[in-house]
Design a protein around this motif. Structure first.
Motif, PDB file in Angstrom:
ATOM      1  N   VAL A   1      35.104 -18.321  -6.073  1.00 34.27           N
ATOM      2  CA  VAL A   1      35.353 -18.802  -4.718  1.00 34.27           C
ATOM      3  C   VAL A   1      35.836 -20.234  -4.818  1.00 34.27           C
ATOM      4  CG1 VAL A   1      34.338 -19.185  -2.450  1.00 34.27           C
ATOM      5  CG2 VAL A   1      33.412 -17.414  -3.924  1.00 34.27           C
ATOM      6  N   THR A   2      36.885 -20.546  -4.097  1.00 38.25           N
ATOM      7  CA  THR A   2      37.299 -21.947  -4.060  1.00 38.25           C
ATOM      8  C   THR A   2      37.278 -22.411  -2.615  1.00 38.25           C
ATOM      9  OG1 THR A   2      39.572 -21.203  -4.025  1.00 38.25           O
ATOM     10  CG2 THR A   2      38.723 -21.973  -6.118  1.00 38.25           C
ATOM     11  N   ILE A   3      36.748 -23.596  -2.451  1.00 38.96           N
ATOM     12  CA  ILE A   3      36.688 -24.203  -1.119  1.00 38.96           C
ATOM     13  C   ILE A   3      37.580 -25.424  -1.163  1.00 38.96           C
ATOM     14  CG2 ILE A   3      35.203 -25.167   0.640  1.00 38.96           C
ATOM     15  CD1 ILE A   3      32.931 -23.660  -0.514  1.00 38.96           C
TER      16      ILE A   3
ATOM     17  N   ARG B   1      40.550 -22.309 -11.614  1.00 39.98           N
ATOM     18  CA  ARG B   1      41.600 -23.328 -11.734  1.00 39.98           C
ATOM     19  C   ARG B   1      42.898 -22.811 -11.173  1.00 39.98           C
ATOM     20  NH1 ARG B   1      43.505 -25.234 -16.702  1.00 39.98           N
ATOM     21  NH2 ARG B   1      44.619 -26.811 -15.527  1.00 39.98           N
ATOM     22  N   GLN B   2      43.202 -21.536 -11.493  1.00 41.78           N
ATOM     23  CA  GLN B   2      44.441 -20.959 -10.983  1.00 41.78           C
ATOM     24  C   GLN B   2      44.443 -20.937  -9.462  1.00 41.78           C
ATOM     25  OE1 GLN B   2      47.201 -19.939 -12.572  1.00 41.78           O
ATOM     26  NE2 GLN B   2      46.212 -20.828 -14.359  1.00 41.78           N
ATOM     27  N   MET B   3      43.310 -20.574  -8.918  1.00 45.64           N
ATOM     28  CA  MET B   3      43.243 -20.508  -7.459  1.00 45.64           C
ATOM     29  C   MET B   3      43.449 -21.894  -6.847  1.00 45.64           C
ATOM     30  SD  MET B   3      40.066 -17.857  -7.200  1.00 45.64           S
ATOM     31  CE  MET B   3      39.741 -17.919  -5.472  1.00 45.64           C
ATOM     32  N   LEU B   4      42.853 -22.899  -7.464  1.00 46.69           N
ATOM     33  CA  LEU B   4      42.991 -24.249  -6.927  1.00 46.69           C
ATOM     34  C   LEU B   4      44.421 -24.743  -7.063  1.00 46.69           C
ATOM     35  CD1 LEU B   4      39.765 -26.065  -8.106  1.00 46.69           C
ATOM     36  CD2 LEU B   4      40.534 -25.788  -5.775  1.00 46.69           C
ATOM     37  N   LEU B   5      45.035 -24.460  -8.215  1.00 48.45           N
ATOM     38  CA  LEU B   5      46.405 -24.914  -8.415  1.00 48.45           C
ATOM     39  C   LEU B   5      47.355 -24.253  -7.431  1.00 48.45           C
ATOM     40  CD1 LEU B   5      46.660 -24.972 -12.291  1.00 48.45           C
ATOM     41  CD2 LEU B   5      46.872 -26.916 -10.763  1.00 48.45           C
TER      42      LEU B   5
END
Lengths: 412, 356
Positions: free
Chosen positions: A312-314, A396-400
């Motif tokens: 999960v990314t917030i 990391r991929q999701m954040l990028l």
């Protein structure tokens, strides 16, 4: 569907699926679906006003005689004086309504319509007031009863300290923060299972646990199964007064492999911040860079129980409270880690507690299967490191992707 | 006629010792011996009391001669009058007792301990299993118990046929139990820490007695956490028991505990502030699966019972107890003593029967 002998709630959620929560002891429905007044502990059932009897002794047919909250009220609307006043009131109301547009010419039409609705004929209807009184009375008595039960210990907590009445009390505020203040958007919710244990690996982006709270609220509001998220908070946070109390009553558990594994085996949704303290204490320039994942408990918890890991990314949480310095004085005074976000010194310092209304995006990625690893991988540090790394790469991929502005790719 | 089972209860002068001895005495198939440095204050009919120190080197001989089948060790760590300077002798006494039991090849030993020895720390697991390292606490009673547990763990030289059970009880509540939480609840205002509300495990004193007997009868081996089902937040425990609470700012509570010290601490802040701040909850899986003991009352029932109970004095001391029964006991002791002296030990026996 009773696996360990305990029956689940017999209701259906708004998604049309059977509710997976456990009801309190002796009930058929969980606390979300428990009908009001059914075993909630009210010592007197609410009385509904009735008995509008027409008088038979030749007097006017508008005699009202009813009981409300144990009191007797008698009104004779047929009395000519009252009738006269009533007629006057009706006229005045009618005048007011038709002149509203002239009174407030600048208001947009939807608001004007609402205003007109406020001053409708219903105001003169006794049933309206009876209904309002009933609602107010019921609410007051419910709250008073809840307070009374607090003082006599007639409430329940589960073995982790979860207190549903506390959650009910604070949830509306968090709902407002989620929808109204932060205007959060959650995507990928279909990756969170409706039942059974799952481990959520979340990046830390704020201080004072707003990201955890918003994640919990998002799952309560937007996910059809309305599951309660059990976050694992750093044990050191338990040293702060009141915070540990709220965390415990909200059902959160201190971090640790044993706690997480136990919760997962009980079929709960567990949330974990793998960056640990380093994630929380991130100064503003470092936000959205994933700190090194501190411990291996994430991998061990998942491998021991075979639960799926959902990354999960917030995003946009860091702008809400810019941590520019840390306060050692507060830390020493409270015998607890320093968590004071301070945008300035002196008088401006308490402003650090207020979050700024930035827009949030919560993204749930597709689950990472921990059963793909061999069964004894929990003891093997190399395997746990591999799993941890896999989770970190996905996050990391999701954040990028988010920073680059591209929408998340659909789950493959 | 089958021989009666002979059980030795140490710490018989303390509350738990006298209670367990009284319960064991109800069974005619048992012969109960009590050992302590002071005579018990309660009247215990049929108890074979031996006034001796646990550190006495003749203890192994006593155990062998009296053909003790089981030893029940109940160190009185919680009682304010018995600790203090005598507290450290409890630890050395335990070590010596275990050595004597090993020498005499006693089959069953049951030691009463407390789950407070795990220590209340923010980083402890939420449910602590028996193999959790014991951190204990600063409070003297818990420190002594931790030392006793360390002694038990270190006594690995015992024969393989010996079963040594350590029963770690949660907070004991009830009309007479001298446990720290009970004393805290009996204060006119129970001190709690402002902003903290840990989950507590409790157990009723009747269930403690039942558990000790169960362990003796069923050959328990190893450490066991024993507590009633259900967890209560401290605030709920106080609310159910209708006890008023006094919230203290936590640095003040710690400073106060350091400043009070000694018996004043036991009076005003009986429980170490750590236990009012962090949770110290034990996992009961081993109790259910291995020992098979179920406490009768749930935690909630225990808390509710605390509301109605008035503290009882633990039985009036009876100065004229048992003189008629002294004769045969004295004769037997004399015979035993003479027998030992003949075997060349050359020292007067230290045990004397003063109580029937």
């Amino acid at each position: 569907m009773a696996e360990n002998g305990r029956a689940r709630c017999a209701a259906t959620t708004k998604a049309g699926k059977p509710c997976q929560n456990y009801p309190p002891a002796g009930q058929r429905y969980c606390r979300w679906h428990l009908p009001v007044g059914d075993g909630r502990g009210l010592d007197t059932a609410p009385t509904i006003p009735v008995e509008t009897e027409p008088a038979t002794d030749g007097r006017s047919p508008w005699r009202l005689d009813f009981r409300l909250a144990g009191r007797r009220l008698q009104l004779d609307l047929g009395d000519p004086e009252i009738q006269e006043q009533w007629g006057q009131l009706q006229e005045e109301l009618h005048q007011l309504r038709s002149n509203l547009r002239r009174l407030f010419p600048r208001l947009p039409p939807p608001v004007q319509e609402r205003l007109q609705g406020l001053f409708s004929e219903d105001l003169l209807d006794v049933e309206t007031w009876k209904g309002l009184w009933f609602m107010v009375d019921y609410n007051v008595r419910y709250q008073a009863d809840m307070v009374r039960r607090r003082f006599t210990g007639e409430y329940e907590t589960d073995e982790w300290g979860l207190d549903w009445e506390f959650v009910d009390t604070v949830q509306p505020f968090f709902n407002f923060m989620y929808r109204g203040f932060f205007r959060a958007r959650a995507t990928g919710l279909e990756h969170v299972p409706d039942s059974g244990g799952a481990l959520l690996a979340v990046n830390h982006s704020t201080q004072w646990a707003w990201d955890g709270i918003m994640l919990m609220t998002g799952l309560q509001l937007d996910h059809p199964a309305q599951r309660l998220l059990r976050l694992l908070y750093a044990g050191q946070a338990g040293r702060l007064p009141f915070l540990s109390l709220f965390l415990e009553k909200g059902g959160q558990a201190p971090a640790g492999v044993e706690n997480g594994a136990r919760l997962l085996e009980q079929g709960e949704l567990v949330g974990l911040f793998p960056e640990g303290w380093r994630g929380v204490g991130k100064l503003f320039p470092d936000s959205y860079r994933l700190a090194r994942f501190r411990q291996v408990s994430l991998a061990r918890m998942a491998l021991v129980t075979g639960a799926p890991i959902i990354p999960v990314t917030i995003v946009n949480g860091a702008e809400i409270q810019a941590l520019l310095r840390q306060s050692r004085l507060i830390a020493r005074l409270l015998d607890a880690p320093s968590l004071w976000p301070a945008p300035g010194r002196g008088w401006l310092a308490p402003l650090g507690l207020l979050p700024l209304p930035g827009r949030w995006t919560i993204e749930f990625g597709p689950p990472i299967d921990s059963t793909a690893y061999p069964p004894d991988a929990a003891e093997d540090p190399a395997q746990s490191a591999r799993l941890t790394d896999e989770v970190r790469q996905v996050m990391r991929q999701m954040l990028l992707r988010h920073r680059a502005g591209r929408p998340a790719t659909p789950s493959a | 006629m089958p021989a009666r089972q002979r059980i030795l209860v140490t710490g018989v002068a303390g509350a738990w010792g006298s209670r367990v001895a009284a319960r064991l005495l109800q069974d005619v198939d048992r012969h109960v011996l009590g050992l302590d440095r002071r005579p018990p204050q309660r009247r215990l009919d049929g108890l074979d009391f031996i006034q001796a120190d646990l550190r006495d080197p003749l203890l192994a001989a006593l155990l062998r001669d009296e053909q003790i089948a089981a030893v029940c060790h109940l160190p009185a760590v919680d009682e304010p009058g018995l600790d203090g300077a005598n507290g450290d002798t409890l630890v050395t006494g335990t070590i010596d007792l275990l050595a004597a039991c090993a020498a005499a090849e006693i089959r069953q030993i049951v030691v009463m301990s407390s789950s407070l020895v795990y220590g209340a720390r923010p980083t402890n697991p939420a449910f602590m299993a028996e193999d959790q390292p014991l951190y204990g606490a600063e409070a003297p009673s818990v420190r002594r118990l931790t030392d006793i547990e360390a002694a038990v763990a270190g006594s690995s030289r015992r024969p393989a046929s010996t079963r040594l059970a350590v029963l770690r009880f949660a907070h004991i509540l009830g009309p007479t139990a001298p446990s720290p939480l009970n004393r805290l609840l009996r204060l006119p205002l129970s001190p709690v820490l402002l902003g903290f509300d840990p989950l507590l495990q409790v157990i009723h004193e009747d269930d403690v007695e039942a558990a000790l007997l169960y362990a003796l009868e069923h050959g328990a081996d190893g450490p066991f956490n024993i507590a009633a089902e259900g967890l209560l937040p401290l605030s709920r425990l106080l609310a159910l028991g209708r006890k008023p609470a006094l919230p203290l700012f936590h640095p003040l509570a710690y400073a106060g505990a350091r400043w009070l010290g000694g018996t004043r601490l036991a009076t005003y802040l009986p429980l170490d502030p750590d236990y009012l701040r962090y949770r110290c909850v034990a996992d009961l899986t081993r109790l259910h699966e291995v020992l098979g003991f179920e406490p009768e009352r749930t935690a909630e029932a225990v808390a509710r019972a605390a509301r109605r109970e008035r503290p009882d004095p633990a039985g009036e001391p009876d100065p004229a107890a048992g003189e008629a029964a002294l004769g045969p006991i004295l004769a037997r002791r004399r015979l035993a003593r003479v027998g030992r002296e003949r075997q060349g030990q050359g020292r007067p026996a230290t045990e004397e029967a003063t109580h029937g």
